[in-house]
Design an enzyme around this catalytic site. Sequence first.
Site, PDB file in Angstrom:
ATOM      1  N   GLN A 117      44.235  48.328  37.892  1.00 27.93           N
ATOM      2  CA  GLN A 117      44.126  49.021  39.185  1.00 27.93           C
ATOM      3  C   GLN A 117      42.888  48.538  39.934  1.00 27.93           C
ATOM      4  OE1 GLN A 117      43.187  53.158  38.730  1.00 27.93           O
ATOM      5  NE2 GLN A 117      42.869  53.468  40.919  1.00 27.93           N
ATOM      6  N   ASN A 146      40.419  49.644  41.779  1.00 24.45           N
ATOM      7  CA  ASN A 146      39.777  50.878  42.227  1.00 24.45           C
ATOM      8  C   ASN A 146      38.581  50.658  43.153  1.00 24.45           C
ATOM      9  OD1 ASN A 146      38.414  49.824  39.886  1.00 24.45           O
ATOM     10  ND2 ASN A 146      37.364  51.787  39.651  1.00 24.45           N
ATOM     11  N   HIS A 155      37.841  43.270  42.157  1.00 24.01           N
ATOM     12  CA  HIS A 155      38.439  44.472  42.732  1.00 24.01           C
ATOM     13  C   HIS A 155      37.999  45.779  42.081  1.00 24.01           C
ATOM     14  CE1 HIS A 155      42.208  44.522  39.866  1.00 24.01           C
ATOM     15  NE2 HIS A 155      41.117  44.099  39.238  1.00 24.01           N
ATOM     16  N   HIS A 156      37.122  45.723  41.080  1.00 19.72           N
ATOM     17  CA  HIS A 156      36.600  46.964  40.498  1.00 19.72           C
ATOM     18  C   HIS A 156      35.258  47.360  41.105  1.00 19.72           C
ATOM     19  CE1 HIS A 156      39.811  46.943  37.682  1.00 19.72           C
ATOM     20  NE2 HIS A 156      39.395  45.870  37.046  1.00 19.72           N
ATOM     21  N   CYS A 157      34.728  46.513  41.974  1.00 25.53           N
ATOM     22  CA  CYS A 157      33.439  46.812  42.596  1.00 25.53           C
ATOM     23  C   CYS A 157      33.656  47.466  43.959  1.00 25.53           C
ATOM     24  CB  CYS A 157      32.631  45.531  42.772  1.00 25.53           C
ATOM     25  SG  CYS A 157      30.979  45.817  43.437  1.00 25.53           S
TER      26      CYS A 157
END
Length: 316
Positions: free
Chosen positions: A145, A147, A103-105
């Site tokens: 988070q 992001n 989920h950070h990509c």
Amino acid sequence: MPHRSELYEDIPSVCWPIVYSPDYNITFMGLEKLHPFDAGKWGKVINFLKEEKLIGDDLIVQAREATDEDLLVVHTRRYLNKLKAGKLAVDRGWAINVGGGFHHCSSDKGGGFCAYADITLAIKFLFERVPGVSKATIIDLDAHQGNGHERDFMDDQKVYIMDVYNRYIYPGDGFAKRAIKRKVELEWGTEDTEYLQKVHTHVEGALNELKPDIIVYNAGTDILDGDPLGGLAISPQGIVKRDEVVFKAARSRRIPILMVTSGGYQKRTARIIADSILNLHNLGLIDKELVASEAENSKVEKMIRDSVTDLTNLSL
């Protein structure tokens, strides 16, 4: 017009929609032992489920490799030129990918151990290929988070994002926070009682505010007490209960749900993930027959469940 893809195949009805590949487990001459991430946790989860007689090798959906053409649905050619191909897990109905959740990509930038925007790709595949699927909700309960998918869906009103995370840790992406429809920022050391109350309240609130056609649930175990990167203090039982809360909310509303396991940086997280899956099964929230019985009652739901087979998560 949908792009051509070799990722679409019929999955035998005897298979559980649990997606795995041995290639998920990363080794590099022992150097992986120096990294905080348990590079073999996905294989351990599968082994625990085998020991409990829930699944066998012949009942697991084997992840397939995504081509550049598949990845270009989300990523730019320039970004892909920097990377090697990953694995695309194939899901249907309710589905659990024991890898995934990067989920950070975002579409043009990696980060935080995340090389491919698998959550974004899964949702874009659904919107592109499944008639009647036009709204998605991301429930991101990793300690960090999310992001990456937030940046990708910043101005997309078809995607509702709920994110519950430690406000003080990576990535602290203020710009990406603008995409969160339901933001829950936690303090250091948040424990079970407060955490589960907030998760229950906000999951119910999010799904009452907008009923999506699909839920993508990012179920990170880095919320576990003692995690070196998460900074929260949730017990193993709290994690199992958290997953139960989310699945109950989805199943009661008859919304297809895809779970990915995301972060978790302790050796014991594999056992906890397996225990959670077993708990969901024991409660009747996941079952091979559940998909078929519900599909008989709704052609639209059958279309969604069968098609989720063709969509989902990239895993290294």
